[in-house]
Enzyme design. Structure first.
Site, mmCIF file in Angstrom:
data_model
loop_
_atom_site.group_PDB
_atom_site.id
_atom_site.type_symbol
_atom_site.label_atom_id
_atom_site.label_comp_id
_atom_site.label_asym_id
_atom_site.label_seq_id
_atom_site.Cartn_x
_atom_site.Cartn_y
_atom_site.Cartn_z
ATOM 1 N N ASP A 274 1.112 -1.255 0.008
ATOM 2 C CA ASP A 274 -0.222 -0.015 0.029
ATOM 3 C C ASP A 274 0.923 1.187 -0.059
ATOM 4 O O ASP A 274 2.122 1.170 0.235
ATOM 5 C CB ASP A 274 -1.061 -0.032 1.290
ATOM 6 C CG ASP A 274 -2.170 0.819 0.867
ATOM 7 O OD1 ASP A 274 -2.134 1.690 0.021
ATOM 8 O OD2 ASP A 274 -3.223 0.583 1.627
HETATM 9 C C1 NOJ Z 1 -3.952 3.979 0.004
HETATM 10 C C2 NOJ Z 1 -5.004 3.112 0.165
HETATM 11 O O1 NOJ Z 1 -5.302 2.186 1.234
HETATM 12 C C3 NOJ Z 1 -5.268 1.999 -1.050
HETATM 13 O O2 NOJ Z 1 -6.572 1.449 -0.767
HETATM 14 C C4 NOJ Z 1 -4.969 2.815 -2.210
HETATM 15 O O3 NOJ Z 1 -5.222 1.990 -3.404
HETATM 16 C C5 NOJ Z 1 -3.555 3.530 -2.270
HETATM 17 N N1 NOJ Z 1 -3.618 4.378 -1.092
HETATM 18 C C6 NOJ Z 1 -3.161 4.328 -3.625
HETATM 19 O O4 NOJ Z 1 -3.983 5.365 -3.775
#
Ligand code: NOJ
Length: 747
Positions: A274
């Site tokens: 993530d």
């Molecule tokens: C953080 C989020 O938790 C995730 O779901 C997302 O895909 C990423 N950022 C990228 O934007």
């Protein structure tokens, strides 16, 4: 690599065989330096808020395999040209973005789509999203979000399919099929990403990002199945979650990413962390420093570092001093290159910039969005058959802070850079009743008490707050508007920024002064319909007793206002069902139907209340939803009273439309294992089917109960088992179904 530059309007080439892909990957690997390999393991941010060198400079050196947080077709082509013409190994970039429920045509939020209990709705929605996103130049979405969520306080409950693994599995597979199509090389599709692996929905207290403690049995029986289903549906990538799982951050978690994902399930694609999560292994108090974080994430099985810049800073040093082997790096790079080869990016790295406008304007996309919204809505109450309303109404008031909000209608998790453009409820009702007077008054505004970092990107949150005097005046105007109408439609719920990431709540009440406004309007004695726009279950106990009609519309997307009007005025009969339990209070969360029995079950002679200050039972149970017609479910039959371990039986029941209009019912099959190696949930969904029935029509539903449905991962045995035990079987219209049969599993 081909020197011919073609765009994605070119015809699709046949999918390469595994051997061909492997050979091409090896050929590429053979001419890549260590730095370029590490570049492929690096995803950089294309947005201004990401610190670091300019993307162009990084890409030119071969320092990036992928770019996220950029949504600009022209710029994609500029960057891609640098990658394929100027970087040393000339490997095309993957452009990635969160396309969660639509790119330009916005579909209902995933929780809403799960309410359709119709996986084909989600599949078609994600196919449209993929087509638009691909036309924009994107290759890869960070979806579907597959976290089972049983705590309504958790903001990200809106992004998933709700509380149940069986429904979650169906929605997971459907979304992967929708995004990816039949193969990674399919034209007009994008690569999907199963996220957030795993357990993220169980954050302590529903507080986003907080640690998670989950026994292995829970992980395997409840939280893993949608991920495994995505994998079986061919998902190309996985995303590791942020939070600590049993004291090991998910992005450094070898058990999750190596033992289960690759070892047991045989995943061949690649894992991305993530955002910033590799670097955050230090912040989380797990890794000693960036170097240690890079080592631990890579060894645990994270192929690509999302935006934290930890891999490019530390991996080369780790190889040079022998802490990591070159083989470790190569093994991480190969599946990334394989995805690029399979997608045909080497042949068609660029995007035709003229295509997007035409694709997002396709009328069938809007049509699909309206259909998805119609099928997602759940009728929670309809006393005295107030709904559907007559189209002959002359004087309607539409009241509430969300009634004309495009943001709230489209909902949380908008595509980066997207400008909301939904049909609002006011607009939908006006379009439905062209000859009527449709007055609108918003009442007092609603806003978060505490803003998140994401709010800095939302224009709504930047508005100057109303003063108490302005709010009071807005309240009075709203009540006066309602007073002069024949029927009042109240549109209440949550702003788009009240659910989603960093959007958890301690209370599930209607935020702000909405309930007060609702009470003031109901006191007028007019017929009142409550339409809810929200991203999570809300504790609407007062409304559930005092407002005659309640429609849970969720965050219904671009066509939301039309779809709501279609239902309110009877052009469409609602047939959605709740994919989550509605607790009576926020403090009752987590509340879900598939709990284990206790020594003092409800209905037992010596029953002891769970709380002494209020009923702990759901306000609305999982699977619940009404219709403008009525149904009966009868004649439950199990094909044999006994079944051998490993064999299957068939369960049938008759569903009849006993009312006077055509409508949809979702027949739901639940089981309970009465005794055995472990305590099992008092009910578990094991089958469902949404049926459309004409008045008087009967259809027979058929379900299978076999080893897949009758087995579980046993905490006591430490493995998957099927006990030879007695089971209860129910078929009905929600998780409180009473139509019952017995089934005994024998050796
Ligand atoms: C953080 C989020 O938790 C995730 O779901 C997302 O895909 C990423 N950022 C990228 O934007």
């Amino acid at each position: 690599m081909s020197k011919v530059v073609r765009t994605n309007t070119g015809a699709a080439a046949p999918d390469p065989s595994e051997a061909e892909v492997a050979a091409r990957v090896e050929a590429l690997m053979g001419r890549m330096s260590l730095e370029e390999k590490i570049g492929q393991l690096t995803q950089i941010g294309g947005a201004a808020f990401v610190p670091g060198p300019k993307p162009e400079d990084v890409i030119r050196k071969g320092g990036a395999g992928s770019v996220l947080w950029l949504n600009n077709t022209k710029q994609f082509n500029v960057l891609q040209k640098i990658a394929v013409e100027e970087s040393p190994a000339k490997i095309p970039l993957l452009f990635a973005l969160d396309v969660i429920h639509g790119y330009r045509t916005i579909f209902p939020v995933p929780l809403a789509m799960a309410s359709s209990w119709d996986p084909s709705v989600a599949e078609r929605a994600q196919a449209v999203a993929a087509k638009e996103a691909r036309a924009a130049g994107l290759h890869w979405t960070f979806g579907p979000m597959l976290d089972i969520a049983r705590d309504a306080r958790w903001g990200r409950i809106v992004e998933g399919a709700g509380e149940d693994p069986f429904l979650g599995v169906a929605m997971a597979a459907a979304q992967v099929r929708g995004f990816q199509g039949p193969s990674l090389g399919a034209p007009d599709r994008i690569v999907a990403c199963a996220k957030h692996f795993a357990g993220y929905g169980v954050a302590d207290g529903g507080r986003d990002y907080d640690p998670v403690y989950l026994p292995e049995g829970q992980l395997r029986n409840v939280y893993f199945p949608p991920f495994e289903a995505a994998l079986k549906a061919g998902v190309g990538t996985f995303m590791s979650a942020y939070m600590d799982l049993n004291d090991v951050p998910a992005s450094g978690n070898r058990f999750l990413l190596r033992d289960v994902l690759r070892g047991e399930w045989g995943f061949k694609g690649f894992v991305i962390s993530d955002a910033f999560a590799v670097g955050s292994l230090v912040t989380q108090g797990f890794a000693r420093d960036g170097r240690d974080a890079a080592f631990r994430a890579l060894s645990a099985g994270v192929n690509m570092d999302m935006a934290s810049n930890t891999y490019p800073q530390h991996l080369a040093g780790l190889v040079e001093d022998g802490t990591l082997k070159l083989d470790d790096i190569d093994a991480a790079v190969r599946p990334i290159l394989a995805v690029k080869v399979r997608m045909g990016l080497f042949e068609q790295p660029y995007t035709d910039e003229s295509k997007l406008a035409q694709v997002v304007a396709l009328p069938e996309h809007r049509k699909e969005a309206r259909l998805a919204a119609q099928r997602s809505m759940v009728l929670l109450r309809n006393e005295g058959r107030l709904l559907p309303l007559a189209k002959s109404l002359k004087n309607v008031a539409v009241i509430g802070p969300l009634a004309d909000s495009m943001e709230a209608t489209e909902g949380s998790w908008m595509v980066f850079g997207h400008t909301p453009a939904a049909v609002t409820v006011v607009e939908g009702i006006r379009a439905k009743l062209p000859g009527a007077k449709v007055e609108y008054a918003p009442g007092p505004e609603i806003r978060r008490d505490i803003a998140s970092w994401f709010d800095t990107m939302m224009p709504e949150a930047k508005k100057v707050p109303q003063t108490p005097e302005q709010a009071e005046a807005a309240c009075q105007t709203a009540v006066a508007t309602a007073r002069s109408a024949d029927v009042v439609v109240m549109v209440l719920g949550e702003n788009a920024d009240m659910a989603g990431e960093a959007a958890s709540r301690a209370s599930l009440d209607l935020p702000g002064r909405q309930e007060e406004l609702l009470k003031a309007v109901v006191t007028l004695g007019k017929p009142v319909v409550l339409v809810l726009l929200n991203g999570r279950p809300l504790s609407i106990g007062w409304a559930a007793e005092n407002v005659p009609a309640i429609l849970e519309a969720w965050e219904p997307g671009s066509e939301g206002g039309h779809a709501i009007a279609d239902i309110l005025f009877g052009d469409v009969n609602p047939g959605g069902k709740l994919p989550v339990t509605f607790p009576r209070k926020g403090s009752h969360a987590p509340l879900y139907y598939a709990r284990n029995l206790t020594h003092s079950p409800e209905g037992s002679p010596m029953y002891n209340p769970r709380y002494w200050d209020g009923l702990p039972t759901p306000l609305y149970p999982f699977g619940f939803g009404l219709s403008y017609t009525t149904f009966s479910i009868t004649s439950l039959k199990v094909s044999a009273p006994q079944v051998k371990v490993g064999r299957s039986v068939t369960v049938t029941a008759d569903v009849t439309n006993t009312g006077s209009v055509v409508g949809d019912e979702v027949a739901q099959l639940y089981i309970h294992q009465r005794a055995g190696s472990d305590s099992r949930p008092m009910r578990e969904l094991k089958g469902f089917e949404r049926l459309t029935l004409k008045p008087g029509e009967t259809k027979t539903v058929t379900f299978t109960l076999g080893p897949a449905e009758l087995s579980h991962w046993s905490t006591n045995a430490g493995k998957w088992i099927q006990d030879a035990e007695a089971f209860d079987v129910w078929v009905g219209a929600n998780s409180l179904a009473t139509l019952h049969a017995d089934l005994v599993v024998v050796c």
